[in-house]
Design a protein around this motif. Structure first.
Motif, PDB file in Angstrom:
ATOM      1  N   LEU A   1      -1.179  -5.017  29.132  1.00 27.67           N
ATOM      2  CA  LEU A   1      -2.182  -4.549  28.173  1.00 27.67           C
ATOM      3  C   LEU A   1      -2.755  -5.714  27.376  1.00 27.67           C
ATOM      4  CD1 LEU A   1      -3.695  -2.327  26.703  1.00 27.67           C
ATOM      5  CD2 LEU A   1      -1.640  -1.906  25.324  1.00 27.67           C
ATOM      6  N   ARG A   2      -1.901  -6.585  26.891  1.00 25.84           N
ATOM      7  CA  ARG A   2      -2.342  -7.708  26.069  1.00 25.84           C
ATOM      8  C   ARG A   2      -3.211  -8.685  26.863  1.00 25.84           C
ATOM      9  NH1 ARG A   2       2.322  -9.080  24.321  1.00 25.84           N
ATOM     10  NH2 ARG A   2       2.776 -10.699  25.844  1.00 25.84           N
ATOM     11  N   GLU A   3      -2.943  -8.832  28.169  1.00 22.19           N
ATOM     12  CA  GLU A   3      -3.642  -9.807  28.994  1.00 22.19           C
ATOM     13  C   GLU A   3      -4.781  -9.199  29.809  1.00 22.19           C
ATOM     14  OE1 GLU A   3      -0.547 -11.631  31.291  1.00 22.19           O
ATOM     15  OE2 GLU A   3       0.643 -12.095  29.497  1.00 22.19           O
ATOM     16  N   CYS A   4      -5.107  -7.937  29.562  1.00 22.55           N
ATOM     17  CA  CYS A   4      -6.204  -7.289  30.286  1.00 22.55           C
ATOM     18  C   CYS A   4      -7.480  -8.116  30.131  1.00 22.55           C
ATOM     19  CB  CYS A   4      -6.415  -5.869  29.765  1.00 22.55           C
ATOM     20  SG  CYS A   4      -7.719  -4.967  30.631  1.00 22.55           S
ATOM     21  N   ARG A   5      -8.260  -8.255  31.202  1.00 22.01           N
ATOM     22  CA  ARG A   5      -9.411  -9.149  31.222  1.00 22.01           C
ATOM     23  C   ARG A   5     -10.556  -8.696  30.309  1.00 22.01           C
ATOM     24  NH1 ARG A   5      -5.864  -9.915  34.685  1.00 22.01           N
ATOM     25  NH2 ARG A   5      -6.229 -10.702  36.781  1.00 22.01           N
ATOM     26  N   ASP A   6     -10.636  -7.387  30.042  1.00 18.48           N
ATOM     27  CA  ASP A   6     -11.726  -6.869  29.207  1.00 18.48           C
ATOM     28  C   ASP A   6     -11.108  -6.158  28.012  1.00 18.48           C
ATOM     29  OD1 ASP A   6     -13.900  -5.588  28.046  1.00 18.48           O
ATOM     30  OD2 ASP A   6     -14.845  -5.091  29.960  1.00 18.48           O
ATOM     31  N   GLN A   7     -10.813  -6.919  26.970  1.00 20.78           N
ATOM     32  CA  GLN A   7     -10.124  -6.358  25.812  1.00 20.78           C
ATOM     33  C   GLN A   7     -10.958  -5.307  25.065  1.00 20.78           C
ATOM     34  OE1 GLN A   7      -6.878  -6.680  24.423  1.00 20.78           O
ATOM     35  NE2 GLN A   7      -6.517  -7.349  26.532  1.00 20.78           N
ATOM     36  N   PRO A   8     -12.258  -5.501  24.867  1.00 14.40           N
ATOM     37  CA  PRO A   8     -13.017  -4.456  24.181  1.00 14.40           C
ATOM     38  C   PRO A   8     -12.965  -3.116  24.921  1.00 14.40           C
ATOM     39  CG  PRO A   8     -14.252  -6.506  24.180  1.00 14.40           C
ATOM     40  CD  PRO A   8     -13.077  -6.720  25.077  1.00 14.40           C
ATOM     41  N   LEU A   9     -13.091  -3.159  26.254  1.00 13.14           N
ATOM     42  CA  LEU A   9     -13.094  -1.918  27.025  1.00 13.14           C
ATOM     43  C   LEU A   9     -11.714  -1.274  27.047  1.00 13.14           C
ATOM     44  CD1 LEU A   9     -14.678   0.068  28.746  1.00 13.14           C
ATOM     45  CD2 LEU A   9     -14.156  -1.342  30.758  1.00 13.14           C
ATOM     46  N   VAL A  10     -10.670  -2.057  27.275  1.00 14.63           N
ATOM     47  CA  VAL A  10      -9.336  -1.472  27.351  1.00 14.63           C
ATOM     48  C   VAL A  10      -8.904  -0.934  25.988  1.00 14.63           C
ATOM     49  CG1 VAL A  10      -7.861  -3.489  26.861  1.00 14.63           C
ATOM     50  CG2 VAL A  10      -7.096  -1.756  28.485  1.00 14.63           C
TER      51      VAL A  10
ATOM     52  N   ALA B   1       4.438  -0.742  24.386  1.00 15.64           N
ATOM     53  CA  ALA B   1       3.367  -1.592  24.908  1.00 15.64           C
ATOM     54  C   ALA B   1       2.250  -1.752  23.880  1.00 15.64           C
ATOM     55  CB  ALA B   1       2.819  -1.004  26.205  1.00 15.64           C
ATOM     56  N   PHE B   2       1.857  -0.644  23.262  1.00 14.67           N
ATOM     57  CA  PHE B   2       0.868  -0.746  22.187  1.00 14.67           C
ATOM     58  C   PHE B   2       1.360  -1.710  21.107  1.00 14.67           C
ATOM     59  CE2 PHE B   2      -0.851   3.415  23.650  1.00 14.67           C
ATOM     60  CZ  PHE B   2      -2.209   3.144  23.568  1.00 14.67           C
ATOM     61  N   HIS B   3       2.615  -1.552  20.741  1.00 19.32           N
ATOM     62  CA  HIS B   3       3.209  -2.376  19.682  1.00 19.32           C
ATOM     63  C   HIS B   3       3.211  -3.848  20.071  1.00 19.32           C
ATOM     64  CE1 HIS B   3       5.742  -3.005  16.149  1.00 19.32           C
ATOM     65  NE2 HIS B   3       6.575  -3.717  16.894  1.00 19.32           N
ATOM     66  N   ALA B   4       3.635  -4.143  21.305  1.00 20.99           N
ATOM     67  CA  ALA B   4       3.719  -5.532  21.768  1.00 20.99           C
ATOM     68  C   ALA B   4       2.344  -6.171  21.892  1.00 20.99           C
ATOM     69  CB  ALA B   4       4.457  -5.583  23.109  1.00 20.99           C
ATOM     70  N   ALA B   5       1.340  -5.367  22.286  1.00 21.52           N
ATOM     71  CA  ALA B   5      -0.005  -5.904  22.483  1.00 21.52           C
ATOM     72  C   ALA B   5      -0.789  -5.996  21.187  1.00 21.52           C
ATOM     73  CB  ALA B   5      -0.765  -5.040  23.478  1.00 21.52           C
ATOM     74  N   GLY B   6      -0.288  -5.377  20.127  1.00 24.20           N
ATOM     75  CA  GLY B   6      -0.997  -5.404  18.854  1.00 24.20           C
ATOM     76  C   GLY B   6      -2.260  -4.558  18.860  1.00 24.20           C
ATOM     77  N   ILE B   7      -2.255  -3.489  19.677  1.00 25.05           N
ATOM     78  CA  ILE B   7      -3.400  -2.582  19.763  1.00 25.05           C
ATOM     79  C   ILE B   7      -3.019  -1.256  19.121  1.00 25.05           C
ATOM     80  CG2 ILE B   7      -4.851  -1.249  21.357  1.00 25.05           C
ATOM     81  CD1 ILE B   7      -4.776  -3.612  23.263  1.00 25.05           C
ATOM     82  N   ALA B   8      -3.878  -0.728  18.288  1.00 22.58           N
ATOM     83  CA  ALA B   8      -3.584   0.526  17.593  1.00 22.58           C
ATOM     84  C   ALA B   8      -3.382   1.652  18.599  1.00 22.58           C
ATOM     85  CB  ALA B   8      -4.723   0.868  16.638  1.00 22.58           C
ATOM     86  N   ASP B   9      -2.312   2.410  18.430  1.00 19.74           N
ATOM     87  CA  ASP B   9      -2.006   3.542  19.298  1.00 19.74           C
ATOM     88  C   ASP B   9      -2.667   4.783  18.705  1.00 19.74           C
ATOM     89  OD1 ASP B   9      -0.979   5.527  20.880  1.00 19.74           O
ATOM     90  OD2 ASP B   9       1.121   4.927  20.670  1.00 19.74           O
ATOM     91  N   GLU B  10      -3.792   5.173  19.300  1.00 21.13           N
ATOM     92  CA  GLU B  10      -4.536   6.338  18.819  1.00 21.13           C
ATOM     93  C   GLU B  10      -4.494   7.450  19.866  1.00 21.13           C
ATOM     94  OE1 GLU B  10      -8.332   4.606  18.023  1.00 21.13           O
ATOM     95  OE2 GLU B  10      -7.675   3.699  16.123  1.00 21.13           O
ATOM     96  N   THR B  11      -3.326   7.599  20.470  1.00 19.38           N
ATOM     97  CA  THR B  11      -3.138   8.570  21.545  1.00 19.38           C
ATOM     98  C   THR B  11      -3.577   9.964  21.121  1.00 19.38           C
ATOM     99  OG1 THR B  11      -1.374   7.367  22.668  1.00 19.38           O
ATOM    100  CG2 THR B  11      -1.376   9.766  22.899  1.00 19.38           C
ATOM    101  N   ALA B  12      -4.388  10.572  21.968  1.00 18.47           N
ATOM    102  CA  ALA B  12      -4.822  11.957  21.756  1.00 18.47           C
ATOM    103  C   ALA B  12      -4.849  12.646  23.111  1.00 18.47           C
ATOM    104  CB  ALA B  12      -6.199  12.007  21.108  1.00 18.47           C
ATOM    105  N   THR B  13      -4.171  13.766  23.213  1.00 17.13           N
ATOM    106  CA  THR B  13      -4.078  14.489  24.467  1.00 17.13           C
ATOM    107  C   THR B  13      -4.542  15.921  24.265  1.00 17.13           C
ATOM    108  OG1 THR B  13      -2.119  13.188  24.973  1.00 17.13           O
ATOM    109  CG2 THR B  13      -2.566  15.057  26.398  1.00 17.13           C
ATOM    110  N   SER B  14      -5.485  16.367  25.106  1.00 14.48           N
ATOM    111  CA  SER B  14      -5.993  17.736  25.024  1.00 14.48           C
ATOM    112  C   SER B  14      -6.441  18.039  23.600  1.00 14.48           C
ATOM    113  CB  SER B  14      -4.921  18.712  25.507  1.00 14.48           C
ATOM    114  OG  SER B  14      -5.459  19.998  25.676  1.00 14.48           O
TER     115      SER B  14
END
Length: 439
Positions: A305-314, A346-359
């Motif tokens: 997640l942290r190394e994904c090539r397109d950070q804005p999109l991911v 993974a969210f925590h390690a990558a420093g990306i906010a976890d805004e999980t929403a399901t259904s």
């Protein structure tokens, strides 16, 4: 031994010996076999604008038969309550091609599911969709420019994989095994990506028998659909070998048992390096033009997640993915099972906010893991992960990883697999520590 007979011709069942009849590429009808699989599979594959290799299509027939057998043969009826003895007779268009690899297939599937498999291949199977059949279908899948196949489940790793492949200049055909609930997420995420073709197919297992819940072979159909797609794309490239990408982080790929009682019993081993190498050897022998690759064998989920090539999109899309194996029970990801813990870490390690929403639900059923620690059932996975953390910290690490399955003999690859497992455990450990969770 449970005998399963899977064939596309209803007339073939009159003279066969079996306990479980399964109609291939059909549906349950009055007067026919009471179990069926793959009703719409042929029609959906015929939407590809290039023909499929028969070797790949026969592999799909085998995979559908295996998935049906796995669903209909109950583990509770096995002598030890788990490992079954299953004989599967499958109708193929070219059984002579597959008979020499039957033993290899039995061993590979035995590793995958923990059962004893026995295969018989007989004539009369479906041939690939003809040009006439393909030409009259609308809504074609345009393969122009496609250079590989990428599995696309709607999970975090598959989304990262698709984004990375596109960012690297590839034009993948995204192949999805689309089941109830998952299809909506796959459609949404695909629509948010740069334009690439996609193919979503439901294997549609139907029958009168009670369903076996473990279904450890469930991903074999996913791989078989991808193999069919790869064989079609191969026509664009002078029948060359086509990459078949399985994006899965290295920790999950190894599936190490979190406790002594969990020798991979709760999840599939489809992406384990031993199974991948076994299946690749079978592909090579029968002539399926696909090379299976996992670009994240040596990355944790957080690293991918942290190394994904397109950070804005991911960053925009990653919270819309699903990881929880039981999310359809409440139409919300639970937050405390092993896949959810790895996801949240993974969210925590990558420093990306976890805004999980399901259904209809935002967040996890157990947003606060302290709530999950209040009952034995809800804290079981958290404690299993904690046991794995203690094992890593205690030094008994290499033996633990190998319990999930054999590793490559090459010492560099072996060490890299072990190291990614270690880092994967530490990712979860750090997440729990930072939450103040003492399990």
């Amino acid at each position: 031994m449970t005998r399963v007979f899977a064939h596309p011709d209803q007339a073939a069942f009159s003279s066969a010996k079996y306990e479980i009849p399964v109609l291939l590429f059909g549906r349950v009808q009055v007067g026919g076999p009471p179990n069926a699989v793959g009703n719409q599979v042929r029609r959906q594959l015929a939407r590809l604008d290039l023909p499929i290799e028969q070797s790949a299509y026969d592999f799909l027939a085998i995979a559908l038969a295996v998935a049906a057998a796995d669903r209909f043969a109950l583990r509770s009826a096995a002598d030890d309550g788990f490992g079954r003895n299953i004989e599967v007779t499958v109708g193929l268009a070219d059984p002579a091609r597959w008979t020499p690899v039957a033993k290899k297939l039995e061993r590979a599937l035995g590793f995958l599911s923990g059962d004893q498999w026995h295969f018989n291949f007989v004539a009369g199977g479906d041939t690939v969709p003809s040009h006439k059949e393909r030409s009259r279908l609308k809504n074609k899948v345009d393969l122009e420019g496609a250079d590989e196949v990428c599995l696309f489940s709607g999970g975090m790793d598959s989304l990262i994989g698709a984004i990375d492949r596109i960012a690297d200049g590839h034009r993948p055909l995204l192949v999805s095994r689309s089941t109830r609930g998952d299809g909506g997420y796959q459609t949404y995420l695909h629509g948010m990506l740069p334009e690439v073709p996609s193919l979503r197919i439901n294997d549609d297992i139907r029958g009168e028998l009670q369903g076996e819940p473990s279904t450890r072979t469930r991903s074999i159909v996913f791989l078989a659909l991808a193999a069919c797609a790869a064989s079609a794309i191969s026509r664009l490239h002078n029948d060359s070998i086509v990459p078949l990408i399985i994006p899965e982080n290295g920790f999950i790929s190894l599936n190490p048992p979190l406790t002594v009682r969990r020798i991979g019993a709760l999840s599939t081993r489809t992406v384990h390096p031993h199974f991948i190498s076994s299946l690749q050897a079978i592909f090579d022998e029968v002539g399926i033009p696909a090379a299976i690759e996992n670009p994240y064998f040596f990355k944790t989920k957080g690293e991918a997640l942290r190394e994904c090539r397109d950070q804005p999109l991911v960053t925009k899309l990653i919270s819309k993915t699903t990881s929880c194996g039981k999310w359809k029970r409440y139409w919300q990801q639970c937050g405390r099972c092993v896949p959810c813990l790895i996801r949240r870490s993974a969210f925590h390690a990558a420093g990306i906010a976890d805004e999980t929403a399901t259904s209809k639900h935002v967040g996890y059923r157990f947003d606060d893991l302290n709530d999950a620690l209040r009952t034995d059932r809800d804290r079981a996975d958290i404690r299993a992960v904690s046991a794995a953390i203690r094992r890593v910290n205690g030094g008994d690490f290499g033996k633990w990883v190998i319990r999930g399955g054999p590793l490559p003999l090459d010492p560099t690859a072996r060490n890299e697999h072990k190291d990614v497992a270690r880092r994967g455990v530490f990712e979860i450990d750090q997440f729990l520590k930072d939450l103040g969770i003492d399990a």
